[in-house]
Design an enzyme around this catalytic site. Structure first.
Site, PDB file in Angstrom:
ATOM      1  N   CYS A  19     -40.767 -28.434 -21.995  1.00  0.00           N
ATOM      2  CA  CYS A  19     -41.618 -28.059 -20.853  1.00  0.00           C
ATOM      3  C   CYS A  19     -42.679 -27.043 -21.237  1.00  0.00           C
ATOM      4  O   CYS A  19     -43.571 -26.746 -20.438  1.00  0.00           O
ATOM      5  CB  CYS A  19     -40.766 -27.523 -19.719  1.00  0.00           C
ATOM      6  SG  CYS A  19     -39.591 -28.752 -19.177  1.00  0.00           S
ATOM      7  N   HIS A  47     -42.621 -31.292 -11.306  1.00  0.00           N
ATOM      8  CA  HIS A  47     -42.652 -30.805 -12.686  1.00  0.00           C
ATOM      9  C   HIS A  47     -42.626 -31.967 -13.687  1.00  0.00           C
ATOM     10  O   HIS A  47     -41.573 -32.331 -14.197  1.00  0.00           O
ATOM     11  CB  HIS A  47     -41.438 -29.872 -12.883  1.00  0.00           C
ATOM     12  CG  HIS A  47     -41.203 -29.431 -14.283  1.00  0.00           C
ATOM     13  ND1 HIS A  47     -42.220 -29.092 -15.151  1.00  0.00           N
ATOM     14  CD2 HIS A  47     -40.050 -29.269 -14.989  1.00  0.00           C
ATOM     15  CE1 HIS A  47     -41.707 -28.742 -16.314  1.00  0.00           C
ATOM     16  NE2 HIS A  47     -40.393 -28.858 -16.247  1.00  0.00           N
ATOM     17  N   CYS A 104     -40.145 -21.714 -19.128  1.00  0.00           N
ATOM     18  CA  CYS A 104     -38.905 -21.951 -19.871  1.00  0.00           C
ATOM     19  C   CYS A 104     -38.903 -23.399 -20.352  1.00  0.00           C
ATOM     20  O   CYS A 104     -39.522 -24.263 -19.739  1.00  0.00           O
ATOM     21  CB  CYS A 104     -37.697 -21.695 -18.982  1.00  0.00           C
ATOM     22  SG  CYS A 104     -37.673 -22.755 -17.514  1.00  0.00           S
TER      23      CYS A 104
HETATM   24  C1  LIG Z   1     -37.183 -29.624 -19.418  1.00  0.00           C
HETATM   25  C2  LIG Z   1     -37.574 -28.271 -19.902  1.00  0.00           C
HETATM   26  O1  LIG Z   1     -37.987 -28.133 -21.077  1.00  0.00           O
HETATM   27  C3  LIG Z   1     -37.407 -27.046 -19.013  1.00  0.00           C
HETATM   28  C4  LIG Z   1     -37.290 -27.240 -17.556  1.00  0.00           C
HETATM   29  O2  LIG Z   1     -38.232 -27.190 -16.821  1.00  0.00           O
HETATM   30  S1  LIG Z   1     -35.761 -27.544 -16.988  1.00  0.00           S
HETATM   31  C5  LIG Z   1     -36.035 -28.452 -15.500  1.00  0.00           C
HETATM   32  C6  LIG Z   1     -36.203 -29.872 -15.828  1.00  0.00           C
HETATM   33  N1  LIG Z   1     -36.125 -30.681 -14.603  1.00  0.00           N
HETATM   34  C7  LIG Z   1     -34.956 -31.132 -14.168  1.00  0.00           C
HETATM   35  O3  LIG Z   1     -33.906 -30.918 -14.734  1.00  0.00           O
HETATM   36  C8  LIG Z   1     -35.048 -31.974 -12.916  1.00  0.00           C
HETATM   37  C9  LIG Z   1     -33.932 -31.642 -12.028  1.00  0.00           C
HETATM   38  N2  LIG Z   1     -33.989 -32.489 -10.839  1.00  0.00           N
HETATM   39  C10 LIG Z   1     -33.232 -33.609 -10.709  1.00  0.00           C
HETATM   40  O4  LIG Z   1     -32.531 -34.042 -11.618  1.00  0.00           O
HETATM   41  C11 LIG Z   1     -33.301 -34.317  -9.385  1.00  0.00           C
HETATM   42  O5  LIG Z   1     -34.543 -34.135  -8.791  1.00  0.00           O
HETATM   43  C12 LIG Z   1     -32.170 -33.817  -8.435  1.00  0.00           C
HETATM   44  C13 LIG Z   1     -30.824 -34.226  -9.008  1.00  0.00           C
HETATM   45  C14 LIG Z   1     -32.237 -32.311  -8.246  1.00  0.00           C
HETATM   46  C15 LIG Z   1     -32.357 -34.437  -7.034  1.00  0.00           C
HETATM   47  O6  LIG Z   1     -32.454 -35.807  -7.167  1.00  0.00           O
HETATM   48  P1  LIG Z   1     -32.364 -36.753  -5.868  1.00  0.00           P
HETATM   49  O7  LIG Z   1     -31.032 -36.652  -5.252  1.00  0.00           O
HETATM   50  O8  LIG Z   1     -32.885 -38.079  -6.277  1.00  0.00           O
HETATM   51  O9  LIG Z   1     -33.418 -36.033  -4.930  1.00  0.00           O
HETATM   52  P2  LIG Z   1     -33.975 -36.475  -3.521  1.00  0.00           P
HETATM   53  O10 LIG Z   1     -33.418 -37.803  -3.114  1.00  0.00           O
HETATM   54  O11 LIG Z   1     -35.430 -36.335  -3.544  1.00  0.00           O
HETATM   55  O12 LIG Z   1     -33.412 -35.325  -2.591  1.00  0.00           O
HETATM   56  C16 LIG Z   1     -32.083 -35.330  -2.135  1.00  0.00           C
HETATM   57  C17 LIG Z   1     -32.099 -34.970  -0.657  1.00  0.00           C
HETATM   58  O13 LIG Z   1     -32.617 -33.659  -0.544  1.00  0.00           O
HETATM   59  C18 LIG Z   1     -33.685 -33.648   0.383  1.00  0.00           C
HETATM   60  N3  LIG Z   1     -34.636 -32.617  -0.059  1.00  0.00           N
HETATM   61  C19 LIG Z   1     -35.097 -32.396  -1.312  1.00  0.00           C
HETATM   62  N4  LIG Z   1     -35.930 -31.368  -1.305  1.00  0.00           N
HETATM   63  C20 LIG Z   1     -36.000 -30.913  -0.037  1.00  0.00           C
HETATM   64  C21 LIG Z   1     -36.720 -29.868   0.591  1.00  0.00           C
HETATM   65  N5  LIG Z   1     -37.532 -29.051  -0.097  1.00  0.00           N
HETATM   66  N6  LIG Z   1     -36.552 -29.696   1.923  1.00  0.00           N
HETATM   67  C22 LIG Z   1     -35.730 -30.503   2.627  1.00  0.00           C
HETATM   68  N7  LIG Z   1     -35.034 -31.526   2.085  1.00  0.00           N
HETATM   69  C23 LIG Z   1     -35.175 -31.722   0.769  1.00  0.00           C
HETATM   70  C24 LIG Z   1     -34.257 -35.044   0.310  1.00  0.00           C
HETATM   71  O14 LIG Z   1     -34.962 -35.384   1.493  1.00  0.00           O
HETATM   72  C25 LIG Z   1     -33.018 -35.874   0.171  1.00  0.00           C
HETATM   73  O15 LIG Z   1     -32.430 -36.022   1.437  1.00  0.00           O
HETATM   74  P3  LIG Z   1     -31.782 -37.431   1.873  1.00  0.00           P
HETATM   75  O16 LIG Z   1     -30.648 -37.671   0.903  1.00  0.00           O
HETATM   76  O17 LIG Z   1     -31.355 -37.179   3.271  1.00  0.00           O
HETATM   77  O18 LIG Z   1     -32.867 -38.445   1.717  1.00  0.00           O
END
Ligand SMILES: CC(=O)CC(=O)SCCNC(=O)CCNC(=O)[C@H](O)C(C)(C)COP(=O)(O)OP(=O)(O)OC[C@H]1O[C@@H](n2cnc3c(N)ncnc32)[C@H](O)[C@@H]1OP(=O)(O)O
Length: 430
Positions: free
Chosen positions: A91, A387, A417
């Site tokens: 990232c 992201h 990070c």
């Molecule tokens: C990589 C590097 O070098 C360094 C870094 O940056 S580390 C970070 C790297 N990035 C990650 O690891 C990504 C992490 N994220 C994920 O794996 C996925 O997005 C997650 C597992 C967190 C969620 O995945 P998901 O379940 O498919 O998400 P999604 O379906 O959109 O949301 C789940 C629920 O939350 C709700 N929701 C999400 N955000 C919301 C918000 N801000 N407000 C209200 N509701 C929200 C959605 O509406 C959904 O609700 P329903 O089930 O009722 O539809």
């Protein structure tokens, strides 16, 4: 010997970020980076120009994209004599690309350069499994039909259908980024409500920035999107508080899990680019300077053998950079701390406030101290925007440079990070 030259951030361009497997599901990394670059070229009148270098990268890349950046440059309106190459630091890629270009400009090796980054989790580079891969290589190098049949006979019937799927996980621990961050959240006692509040602020601030037209000259609409698709202006603490934890939900501490889809950055597709140059180049091309790229620092933590959190390297990089620059943590008008997870931002801030961490881990006599939270991610960050790993650095550099230009002066800190236990940080000034 050459002298060090000041490095100007002229501007940036990105496409709106899309939720994974959604609007950009059929776009490739090359398509998206190409769109971000085309917008930059058009905005700054670079068509037909030979730029010193274009440096960009993607965290997830198909093997066919040997040098993705060069291919994108060849498909752009830049002079094809423009050299271009890929880099990758998880990232940190987009910011590291900007540091590389800035350093070459500072040293007098180029006068102008473009940094960028792109990622897609929708068009992930699925690979065939290892056995099949090796068999296919042998098959390809077999010289006679007999040799080919002998190799092919070794293929088991269902073997070809089991692909290797890239995981958002650390190879050495097998844990996802989120599960690592969940451990850190426990170490630093980061509570659920603070995480949800940070997430809410990110959405509110990004929405407000769009509403006042802040991104109008930093973005090119793409495939029907004009705003980041993940942005939820109508989210609330109640909605965020109702979401179930998704990380840290296994093992003895499962009942203390606090990280949800709302306070974690989502899987995202998108691309960004940034234009950097010398003061002279900017003047000759009649382009105003938004800000100066003045300092940078990277750090790495030992999350494999030691107890340092995977995403805590910026907590080490920033104090080193401050010492080099002769600044304190409070000497900034803006702080851009990439929101991989709300808990990781809060753990980093807690570390800087902790006398023990600052003494034992950083060797400082006093803690770095608290920052003014009203200056943190003032236009939202990754929790709201999304992201697309390598594209986040470019988004942040362009956003911060424009913020400083709007303010008319000041200083901003960037902290990102990265997987592999690394952190990439920089300072912009005006
Ligand atoms: C990589 C590097 O070098 C360094 C870094 O940056 S580390 C970070 C790297 N990035 C990650 O690891 C990504 C992490 N994220 C994920 O794996 C996925 O997005 C997650 C597992 C967190 C969620 O995945 P998901 O379940 O498919 O998400 P999604 O379906 O959109 O949301 C789940 C629920 O939350 C709700 N929701 C999400 N955000 C919301 C918000 N801000 N407000 C209200 N509701 C929200 C959605 O509406 C959904 O609700 P329903 O089930 O009722 O539809």
């Amino acid at each position: 010997m050459q002298s060090i030259r000041r490095v100007a951030v002229i501007g940036g361009n990105r496409i709106p970020f899309a939720r994974s497997n959604s609007r950009y599901a059929s776009a490739s990394n090359a398509d998206m980076l190409g769109a971000a670059l085309d917008g930059l070229v058009a905005r700054y009148g670079l068509a037909g120009q030979r730029v010193g270098e274009v440096v960009a990268g993607a965290v997830l890349k198909h093997s066919r994209d040997f040098n993705l950046t060069r291919e994108v440059v060849l498909g752009s309106r830049l002079d094809p004599h423009t050299p271009a190459y890929d880099i990758q630091q998880a990232c940190g890629t987009g910011l590291e690309a900007a540091i590389l270009v800035a350093n070459k400009i500072a040293l007098g090796q180029i006068d102008v350069g473009i940094a960028g980054g792109v990622d897609t989790t929708s068009d992930a580079p699925l690979a065939v499994n290892e056995d099949l891969r090796r068999t296919l290589i042998k098959l390809n190098s077999a010289r006679t039909l007999g040799e080919r049949l002998k190799v092919a006979a070794k293929l088991r019937p269902l073997q070809p259908f089991k692909p290797e799927i890239p995981r958002n996980a650390e190879p050495r621990t097998g844990l996802s980024m989120g599960d690592h961050a969940a451990r850190t959240a426990l170490t630093w006692n980061i509570d659920r409500r603070s995480q949800d509040e940070l997430a809410l602020r990110s959405h509110q601030r990004l929405a407000a920035a769009y509403d006042r037209g802040f991104f109008d000259d930093l973005m090119t609409p793409y495939l029907g999107l004009t705003r980041d698709q993940n942005l939820r202006p109508d989210t609330s603490l109640e909605k965020l508080g109702s979401l179930k934890p998704v990380f840290g939900t296994r093992g003895a501490d499962a009942d203390q899990a606090t990280m949800t889809a709302g306070n974690s950055s989502p899987l995202t597709d998108g691309a960004s680019t940034v234009l950097l140059a010398t003061e002279e180049w900017a003047r000759e091309h009649n382009l105003p300077v938004l800000a100066w790229f003045s300092w940078s620092e990277t750090a790495a933590v030992d999350f494999v053998h030691g107890d340092e959190g995977l995403l805590m390297a910026p907590a080490y990089a920033v104090p080193r950079m401050l010492a080099r620059a002769g600044l304190t943590l409070q000497d900034f008008d803006y702080y851009e701390i990439h929101e991989a997870f709300a808990s990781q931002v809060l753990a980093t801030l807690a570390a800087w406030e902790s006398p023990e961490f600052c003494k034992d881990r950083l060797g400082l006599d006093a803690p770095l101290g608290a920052i003014d939270r009203d200056r943190l991610n003032v236009n939202g960050s990754s929790l709201a925007a999304g992201h697309p790993f390598a594209a986040t650095g470019g988004r942040i550099v362009a956003t911060l440079a424009k913020l400083l230009a709007e303010k008319g002066g000041g200083r901003g800190l960037i902290s990102i990070c990265a997987a592999g236990g690394q952190g990439v940080t920089a300072i912009l000034e005006r």
